[in-house]
Write a protein that holds these residues in place. Structure first.
Motif, short mmCIF file in Angstrom:
data_model
loop_
_atom_site.label_atom_id
_atom_site.label_comp_id
_atom_site.label_asym_id
_atom_site.label_seq_id
_atom_site.Cartn_x
_atom_site.Cartn_y
_atom_site.Cartn_z
N LEU A 125 -12.17 -29.29 -24.18
CA LEU A 125 -12.68 -28.16 -24.96
C LEU A 125 -14.10 -27.81 -24.54
O LEU A 125 -14.45 -26.62 -24.44
CB LEU A 125 -12.63 -28.49 -26.45
N PHE A 126 -14.94 -28.81 -24.28
CA PHE A 126 -16.29 -28.51 -23.79
C PHE A 126 -16.24 -27.89 -22.40
O PHE A 126 -17.06 -27.03 -22.06
CB PHE A 126 -17.14 -29.78 -23.77
N ALA A 127 -15.28 -28.33 -21.57
CA ALA A 127 -15.14 -27.73 -20.25
C ALA A 127 -14.72 -26.27 -20.36
O ALA A 127 -15.23 -25.40 -19.62
CB ALA A 127 -14.11 -28.51 -19.43
N VAL A 128 -13.80 -25.96 -21.27
CA VAL A 128 -13.39 -24.57 -21.47
C VAL A 128 -14.56 -23.73 -21.97
O VAL A 128 -14.78 -22.60 -21.54
CB VAL A 128 -12.21 -24.51 -22.44
N LEU A 129 -15.34 -24.29 -22.91
CA LEU A 129 -16.50 -23.58 -23.43
C LEU A 129 -17.51 -23.30 -22.32
O LEU A 129 -18.08 -22.20 -22.23
CB LEU A 129 -17.14 -24.39 -24.56
N THR A 130 -17.75 -24.29 -21.46
CA THR A 130 -18.69 -24.11 -20.35
C THR A 130 -18.18 -23.06 -19.37
O THR A 130 -18.95 -22.18 -18.93
CB THR A 130 -18.92 -25.44 -19.64
N TYR A 131 -16.92 -23.16 -19.01
CA TYR A 131 -16.34 -22.17 -18.10
C TYR A 131 -16.43 -20.76 -18.68
O TYR A 131 -16.78 -19.80 -17.97
CB TYR A 131 -14.88 -22.52 -17.82
N THR A 132 -16.16 -20.63 -19.96
CA THR A 132 -16.18 -19.31 -20.59
C THR A 132 -17.59 -18.74 -20.61
O THR A 132 -17.79 -17.55 -20.35
CB THR A 132 -15.63 -19.40 -22.02
N GLY A 133 -18.58 -19.57 -20.93
CA GLY A 133 -19.96 -19.08 -20.93
C GLY A 133 -20.40 -18.61 -19.57
O GLY A 133 -21.05 -17.55 -19.44
N LEU A 134 -20.07 -19.37 -18.52
CA LEU A 134 -20.42 -18.94 -17.16
C LEU A 134 -19.62 -17.71 -16.75
O LEU A 134 -20.13 -16.85 -16.01
CB LEU A 134 -20.19 -20.08 -16.18
N ARG A 135 -18.39 -17.61 -17.21
CA ARG A 135 -17.59 -16.43 -16.92
C ARG A 135 -18.21 -15.18 -17.55
O ARG A 135 -18.27 -14.11 -16.92
CB ARG A 135 -16.17 -16.66 -17.45
N ILE A 136 -18.68 -15.31 -18.78
CA ILE A 136 -19.34 -14.19 -19.44
C ILE A 136 -20.60 -13.80 -18.68
O ILE A 136 -20.87 -12.61 -18.46
CB ILE A 136 -19.65 -14.55 -20.91
N ALA A 137 -21.37 -14.80 -18.27
CA ALA A 137 -22.60 -14.51 -17.53
C ALA A 137 -22.31 -13.80 -16.21
O ALA A 137 -23.12 -12.98 -15.75
CB ALA A 137 -23.36 -15.81 -17.28
N SER A 180 -11.65 -19.75 -29.54
CA SER A 180 -10.69 -20.83 -29.75
C SER A 180 -11.31 -22.20 -29.45
O SER A 180 -11.14 -23.15 -30.23
CB SER A 180 -9.45 -20.61 -28.88
N SER A 181 -12.05 -22.32 -28.35
CA SER A 181 -12.65 -23.61 -28.02
C SER A 181 -13.71 -24.01 -29.03
O SER A 181 -13.76 -25.18 -29.47
CB SER A 181 -13.24 -23.57 -26.61
N ALA A 182 -14.57 -23.07 -29.44
CA ALA A 182 -15.59 -23.38 -30.43
C ALA A 182 -14.97 -23.73 -31.78
O ALA A 182 -15.44 -24.65 -32.47
CB ALA A 182 -16.56 -22.22 -30.57
N ALA A 183 -13.94 -23.01 -32.19
CA ALA A 183 -13.30 -23.27 -33.48
C ALA A 183 -12.65 -24.64 -33.50
O ALA A 183 -12.76 -25.39 -34.48
CB ALA A 183 -12.27 -22.19 -33.78
N LEU A 184 -11.96 -25.01 -32.42
CA LEU A 184 -11.33 -26.33 -32.37
C LEU A 184 -12.37 -27.44 -32.37
O LEU A 184 -12.18 -28.47 -33.04
CB LEU A 184 -10.45 -26.43 -31.12
N LEU A 185 -13.47 -27.26 -31.66
CA LEU A 185 -14.54 -28.26 -31.69
C LEU A 185 -15.14 -28.38 -33.09
O LEU A 185 -15.46 -29.49 -33.54
CB LEU A 185 -15.62 -27.90 -30.68
N LEU A 186 -15.28 -27.27 -33.80
CA LEU A 186 -15.82 -27.31 -35.15
C LEU A 186 -14.88 -28.06 -36.09
O LEU A 186 -15.32 -28.89 -36.90
CB LEU A 186 -16.05 -25.89 -35.66
N VAL A 187 -13.59 -27.80 -35.99
CA VAL A 187 -12.62 -28.50 -36.84
C VAL A 187 -12.61 -29.99 -36.54
O VAL A 187 -12.61 -30.84 -37.47
CB VAL A 187 -11.21 -27.89 -36.64
N ILE A 188 -12.65 -30.36 -35.26
CA ILE A 188 -12.70 -31.78 -34.89
C ILE A 188 -13.99 -32.41 -35.41
O ILE A 188 -13.99 -33.54 -35.92
CB ILE A 188 -12.58 -31.94 -33.37
N GLY A 189 -15.09 -31.67 -35.32
CA GLY A 189 -16.36 -32.20 -35.80
C GLY A 189 -16.35 -32.47 -37.29
O GLY A 189 -16.82 -33.53 -37.75
N LEU A 190 -15.86 -31.53 -38.08
CA LEU A 190 -15.81 -31.75 -39.53
C LEU A 190 -14.90 -32.93 -39.87
O LEU A 190 -15.21 -33.73 -40.77
CB LEU A 190 -15.31 -30.48 -40.22
N THR A 191 -13.80 -33.07 -39.17
CA THR A 191 -12.89 -34.19 -39.41
C THR A 191 -13.56 -35.52 -39.09
O THR A 191 -13.48 -36.49 -39.87
CB THR A 191 -11.61 -34.03 -38.57
#
Length: 467
Positions: free
Chosen positions: A327-339, A33-44
């Motif tokens: 969104l970047f904070a959620v992405l960072t938290y999720t990556g560290l959570r996975i690790a 969800s965080s990556a998809a929202l960042l991608l949509v914002i980026g294209l816009t």
């Protein structure tokens, strides 16, 4: 309302959030969800930042966004492919991907050096190869080798450290071959692109931190890194980066203007940063409206790349900036959570390295735009215009998604209620089941006192003899 009712009302949202985070596939859905929202914002934002200039140049406002959408589609295919790969495939791909990136970097640097020796100011051509500072064309295909080097370093470095195991406590094992390869990458990348070199340094730090390397190693690396950054800043006087020999050192100018900003920034190293602050100030709390930025009309350099966050701040205001930062904070938290949650050491190291890569790149870019850090010319992940960066970033997120599905709880949940076969064929196969927990062993019976005394008399207990 009583105190218990107030405490219950306040704990309700937190309890609900904890319940959502405790679900088996929470990491996977947070990442997607965080990556998809960042991608949509980026294209816009790419369309908003490039439409005016594209229409003024060739009469078609959709020229740049069309290319970015094509690269986004390629990146989604890379995401889909990486999400289906097991950890052993990533470990096998690390060496060839990093090797290919080093070869492309060598070719790129040789062509750039040849162009400067021959006084060629524009793109250097040599048969089907063309080079322009950071980009290399292989016929009709344009790539940025430094982006591929990030992904290759993540996979190769994680596999190397896992194979080293406990030997990482020895400097000799840590220094070979990790440090020579990293040093070569720093020279090949940093001479022309200091910002990307800092991202590679963040990848190395993330790998060593997740591997549990001692703090004094980080102290030595910090000293070496600062020394290397100083040399690369000095290299701009010799023609490094986008400078030419004999010109003013633009890297040193950016640093000095950050430490001591001059009163007049017109045509100086702080011009770009000052225009970005004007854009942020013009946007205010709620922005001037999507597509209504005025600074992008030729006043703000690199408005679609390095300084697209300034356009976002002008059009969407502080509210839009907070959304992107969240969104970047959620992405960072999720990556560290996975690790933290995966069992496989390779997955843990690779997830930590990818997370530090994306988080550090976002911090360096946004910090430079808002004036908290010196400008390094680094794009914002998911948001900035750029094909190679977007494809590689989505591939790295696909690898993280593969790791998120391999978390023990997530794997058990997916095997408990497996999706339909067509879903597994089109999306991702089932991850491997984690090994079953070993049954608790019964404590060993205590030895008779006489036997213990006899053993002690023959030289002490077994544990004492081992010491």
């Amino acid at each position: 309302m009583g105190e218990d009712d107030k405490a219950g009302a306040g704990a309700g949202p937190l309890a609900a959030l904890r319940g959502l985070l405790q679900r088996p596939l929470a990491s996977y859905y947070l990442l997607i969800s965080s990556a998809a929202l960042l991608l949509v914002i980026g294209l816009t934002m790419v369309f908003s930042a490039t439409s005016v200039k594209a229409y003024a140049t060739n009469g078609n406002a959709f020229t740049m966004i069309t290319k970015q959408v094509v690269f986004a589609a390629i990146g989604l295919v890379a995401f889909w492919a990486c999400q289906r790969l097991p950890a052993r495939t990533f470990r096998a791909l690390g060496r060839p991907v990093l090797g290919a990136a080093i070869v492309l970097l060598v070719v790129l640097n040789l062509l750039v050096v040849y162009g400067r020796m021959a006084d060629i100011e524009d793109t250097v051509s040599f048969g089907p190869l063309k080079a322009d500072l950071l980009w290399l064309w292989l016929g009709p295909i344009q790539v940025q080798p430094s982006e591929l080097a990030k992904f290759g370093l993540v996979m190769w470095g994680a596999d190397l450290l896992v194979r080293k195991g406990e030997a990482l406590g020895w400097w000799r094992e840590l220094a070979t071959p990790l440090f020579p390869v990293v040093g070569l990458l720093f020279v090949l990348v940093g001479y022309n692109d200091l910002g990307t070199m800092l991202c590679l340094l963040a990848v190395v730090v993330g790998l060593l931190w997740a591997a549990g390397v001692r703090l004094r190693v980080f102290a030595v690396l910090s000293a070496l890194g600062l020394g290397g950054v100083g040399l690369l800043i000095a290299a701009a006087s010799l023609g490094g980066g986008s400078s030419s020999e004999g010109e003013a050192n633009y890297r040193l100018g950016r640093l000095t203007s950050f430490v001591n900003p001059p009163d007049d920034c017109i045509q100086q190293a702080c011009y770009q940063a000052m225009q970005a602050r004007y854009a942020i100030d013009h946007g205010g709390w709620f922005g001037v409206g999507l597509g209504k930025s005025s600074l992008k009309w030729g006043w703000l350099p690199a408005e679609q790349n390095d300084f697209i966050f300034a356009v976002l701040a002008e059009e969407l205001g502080v509210v839009g900036c907070v959304v992107v930062l969240a969104l970047f904070a959620v992405l960072t938290y999720t990556g560290l959570r996975i690790a933290r949650r995966v069992d496989d050491p390779f997955r843990r190291l690779a997830a930590a390295a990818v997370t530090t890569w994306l988080a550090s790149q976002a911090v360096i870019n946004i910090g430079g735009v808002v004036g908290l850090l010196p400008i390094t010319g680094l794009p914002l992940p998911f948001i900035s215009d750029g094909g190679s960066a977007l494809v590689v970033t989505l591939a790295a997120v696909g690898m993280l998604a593969s790791f998120a599905r391999a978390e023990p709880d997530a794997a058990r949940a997916l095997h408990a209620r497996p999706p339909a076969k067509w879903v597994r064929l089109l999306w991702a196969p089932l991850p491997p089941l984690p090994p079953a927990a070993k049954p608790a062993t019964k404590p060993a019976a205590a030895k008779p006192a006489a036997k213990v005394a006899t053993a002690a008399g023959r030289g002490g207990a077994e544990s004492e003899r081992r010491r």
